[in-house]
Design a protein around this motif. Sequence first.
Motif, PDB file in Angstrom:
ATOM      1  N   CYS A  98     -51.893 -35.718  38.662  1.00 25.31           N
ATOM      2  CA  CYS A  98     -52.596 -36.158  37.472  1.00 25.31           C
ATOM      3  C   CYS A  98     -52.587 -37.693  37.167  1.00 25.31           C
ATOM      4  CB  CYS A  98     -51.914 -35.475  36.173  1.00 25.31           C
ATOM      5  SG  CYS A  98     -51.947 -33.592  36.382  1.00 25.31           S
ATOM      6  N   HIS A  99     -51.775 -38.424  38.038  1.00 27.46           N
ATOM      7  CA  HIS A  99     -51.829 -39.949  37.706  1.00 27.46           C
ATOM      8  C   HIS A  99     -51.490 -40.684  39.041  1.00 27.46           C
ATOM      9  CE1 HIS A  99     -50.738 -42.937  34.048  1.00 27.46           C
ATOM     10  NE2 HIS A  99     -50.399 -43.565  35.207  1.00 27.46           N
ATOM     11  N   VAL A 100     -52.112 -41.405  39.222  1.00 27.22           N
ATOM     12  CA  VAL A 100     -52.109 -42.332  40.266  1.00 27.22           C
ATOM     13  C   VAL A 100     -52.931 -43.591  40.184  1.00 27.22           C
ATOM     14  CG1 VAL A 100     -51.877 -40.605  42.139  1.00 27.22           C
ATOM     15  CG2 VAL A 100     -54.105 -41.950  41.896  1.00 27.22           C
ATOM     16  N   HIS A 101     -52.555 -44.799  40.649  1.00 28.32           N
ATOM     17  CA  HIS A 101     -53.344 -46.028  40.594  1.00 28.32           C
ATOM     18  C   HIS A 101     -53.874 -46.285  41.978  1.00 28.32           C
ATOM     19  CE1 HIS A 101     -52.593 -46.568  36.371  1.00 28.32           C
ATOM     20  NE2 HIS A 101     -51.499 -46.110  36.585  1.00 28.32           N
ATOM     21  N   LEU A 102     -54.769 -46.094  42.682  1.00 31.71           N
ATOM     22  CA  LEU A 102     -55.309 -46.172  43.971  1.00 31.71           C
ATOM     23  C   LEU A 102     -55.494 -47.610  44.241  1.00 31.71           C
ATOM     24  CD1 LEU A 102     -57.787 -43.232  44.446  1.00 31.71           C
ATOM     25  CD2 LEU A 102     -55.890 -43.711  45.874  1.00 31.71           C
ATOM     26  N   VAL A 209     -61.154 -41.007  29.888  1.00 35.14           N
ATOM     27  CA  VAL A 209     -60.990 -42.504  29.559  1.00 35.14           C
ATOM     28  C   VAL A 209     -59.543 -42.756  29.330  1.00 35.14           C
ATOM     29  CG1 VAL A 209     -61.857 -41.939  27.097  1.00 35.14           C
ATOM     30  CG2 VAL A 209     -61.485 -44.263  27.890  1.00 35.14           C
ATOM     31  N   LYS A 210     -59.122 -43.986  29.757  1.00 34.68           N
ATOM     32  CA  LYS A 210     -57.626 -44.276  29.679  1.00 34.68           C
ATOM     33  C   LYS A 210     -57.501 -45.286  28.708  1.00 34.68           C
ATOM     34  CE  LYS A 210     -53.413 -44.933  31.313  1.00 34.68           C
ATOM     35  NZ  LYS A 210     -53.052 -45.609  32.822  1.00 34.68           N
ATOM     36  N   VAL A 211     -56.442 -44.891  27.508  1.00 34.00           N
ATOM     37  CA  VAL A 211     -56.193 -45.680  26.277  1.00 34.00           C
ATOM     38  C   VAL A 211     -54.796 -45.983  26.615  1.00 34.00           C
ATOM     39  CG1 VAL A 211     -56.179 -46.161  24.031  1.00 34.00           C
ATOM     40  CG2 VAL A 211     -58.140 -44.938  25.187  1.00 34.00           C
ATOM     41  N   GLU A 271     -49.468 -39.614  28.776  1.00 31.81           N
ATOM     42  CA  GLU A 271     -48.999 -40.070  30.169  1.00 31.81           C
ATOM     43  C   GLU A 271     -47.596 -40.650  29.853  1.00 31.81           C
ATOM     44  OE1 GLU A 271     -51.039 -39.435  32.909  1.00 31.81           O
ATOM     45  OE2 GLU A 271     -51.908 -38.331  31.127  1.00 31.81           O
ATOM     46  N   HIS A 272     -46.718 -40.631  30.737  1.00 30.56           N
ATOM     47  CA  HIS A 272     -45.303 -41.006  30.608  1.00 30.56           C
ATOM     48  C   HIS A 272     -44.401 -40.342  29.409  1.00 30.56           C
ATOM     49  CE1 HIS A 272     -47.349 -43.788  33.181  1.00 30.56           C
ATOM     50  NE2 HIS A 272     -47.999 -44.404  32.403  1.00 30.56           N
ATOM     51  N   GLY A 273     -44.688 -40.877  28.266  1.00 32.28           N
ATOM     52  CA  GLY A 273     -44.019 -40.323  26.969  1.00 32.28           C
ATOM     53  C   GLY A 273     -42.490 -40.332  26.992  1.00 32.28           C
ATOM     54  N   THR A 340     -47.483 -38.935  39.574  1.00 29.98           N
ATOM     55  CA  THR A 340     -46.563 -39.921  40.180  1.00 29.98           C
ATOM     56  C   THR A 340     -46.777 -41.337  39.650  1.00 29.98           C
ATOM     57  OG1 THR A 340     -48.161 -40.048  41.929  1.00 29.98           O
ATOM     58  CG2 THR A 340     -46.527 -38.360  42.169  1.00 29.98           C
ATOM     59  N   ASP A 341     -47.676 -41.740  39.391  1.00 28.67           N
ATOM     60  CA  ASP A 341     -48.141 -43.141  38.921  1.00 28.67           C
ATOM     61  C   ASP A 341     -47.968 -43.917  40.288  1.00 28.67           C
ATOM     62  OD1 ASP A 341     -48.838 -45.035  37.100  1.00 28.67           O
ATOM     63  OD2 ASP A 341     -46.858 -45.270  36.240  1.00 28.67           O
ATOM     64  N   ALA A 342     -48.338 -43.201  41.572  1.00 26.94           N
ATOM     65  CA  ALA A 342     -48.368 -43.619  42.745  1.00 26.94           C
ATOM     66  C   ALA A 342     -48.889 -44.984  42.710  1.00 26.94           C
ATOM     67  CB  ALA A 342     -49.054 -42.750  43.803  1.00 26.94           C
TER      68      ALA A 342
HETATM   69 ZN   LIG Z   1     -50.063 -45.566  35.240  1.00 27.63          ZN
END
Ligand SMILES: [Zn+2]
Length: 423
Positions: A98-102, A209-211, A271-273, A340-342
Motif C-alpha cells: 500500500c505504500h512504496v516510492h519507486l 492524491v497524497k497529502v 500513512e505511518h500514523g 513498506t515505504d520501500a
Molecule cells: Zn512514504
Amino acid sequence: MQHWLRYFPPGKERSVNRYQVTPSEKLIIVTDVLPALLQGNYQPTASDGTCQVALYIEAGQVSQIRQLFNETDLSVPPGWQILKLPNQWILVPAFVDCHVHLALDAITGFKGLTGPVADEIIERRLREVAEGGIMALRDGSDRFNTGLQARYLSRKLSVNTIRPAVIATGRAIFRKGFYGTNLGGEGVTSFHEVENRLLQLRKEGADQVKVVLSGLLNFSYAESTDPPHFSLEEMKAIVARAGEYGLPVMVHANSDQAVRLAVQAGVHTVEHGFFLSAETLQLMAEKDVAWVPTVVPVAAALDLYQGSSREEKAIKKIIEKQLKMISLARELGVTMGLGTDAGAPGVDWKIGYRQEMKLFARAGLSAADILTIASENGAKVLGLNKKMGKIASGKKPCWLGLEKNILSSMENFKGPAGIISFR
Ligand SMILES: [Zn+2]
C-alpha cells in the motif's frame, strides 16, 4: 497434469515456480487454503486451520470453488486439466504493497529518478516487487512523477510478463516551507494552489492524491512535537475537492493530533500514523478510515543508527508502541493495509514486504490475519478489490503458493514458492 515453469530471479534469491493461466484453458487447481482467504463458506478440516479445495477456472476466471473432503470428491469433466499444488503449500491471494516510492533509492531515500536511466531502474524495481509476490502497489509520490511513469511501464510490460499493477498519486500536496519537497516538488501556499494541483492531478490521470500533514520522524525522540501542517478546515476542503475529482486521499501523518485531524477530515487512508492513540484508532474504526502503519522503515533505521544509544533507544520505543497499536487496531476492527515505504533508507523492494509481515506477527497477529491484511485489505485500499483480494468466483487468478510453515511461524517465510497469474 499441468506443469510449472521454473523462474529464476537473478541474485541469491530462491527460484519461484510460475504458472500462467491462458484464456482457452480449462483448469482445476487442487490446493490447500485458509478458509478466511476465500469468498464463501468453507470449513477448516486440518489441524493447521486449512482445508482442501478445487478451483475451476475457465475463460480465464474462477467459475466455481468446491471444498474437497476426500479424494473422491474431485470431479473432472472431460477436457479439463488438473494442476495439483504441492501438499506443503497453501494458495493465497497475491500481496498488495500500500505504500512504496519507486523513485527513491533505498539508500539515501532522497535521490529522485530522472533522465534516460529512469525507465530501466523503474523496470528493475517492478520486477523485484513482482518476485516478492506483490501484484499491486500504491506509489506514495515523488517530485518527478515517477509513479505515473511506472504505471505506464507496468502496463506495457504486463503484456509479456508478470508485473504489479501500479496505483499512482502523482506529486504530493504539501504546505510550502514544510516537509514534502522530495514528494511534491513545489509546496502550496493557498487553497487556490491546492485546487490547481488537484486539477493537474486529474489531468495527469492520478488514481489517488497524497497529502503531507506531518514531517519525518525525528529519531532523537520517541514522540512527536510537530503540529499538523494543515488545519482541520483546510484538510476538509482538500478532501472534499479531491472527492469531486474522484481522488481518494492518502495522508502522511505522524502524531495523534495529525492522525485525528486527518480522520475527522474524512481521508481514505492514514500513512505511518506513529504516536496515534487508542481513542483515535477507535474513531478510525467508526469512520472506516484505513491505516498503513509502515513499521519496517523504522526497523531499518535501527540498523542505520546502530551505536548511537539515544537514537537506538528512541527507535526501539517507537517500534514497540507501533506494534502495540497494530495489535489494538486488529482488536478494534480498524482496516489495516500492509505498506513498506520501500525506497526509504534500508527498505528493499521485495524483502521489505516480508519484514513488515514479520513485524505484524511480532505484534501478535495470526498468519490468517496478516495474509488478509496483505491481500484483501490491500486491494480495498488501492481500489482494486473487484480484481484482487479474496480468492473468489468471477475473479482472475492472481495468487501465490506459500509454504505452510508460515502458519506455525511467520519467521519461516522466505518469499513465495509459486506465482499463479492470468495471461
Ligand atoms: Zn512514504
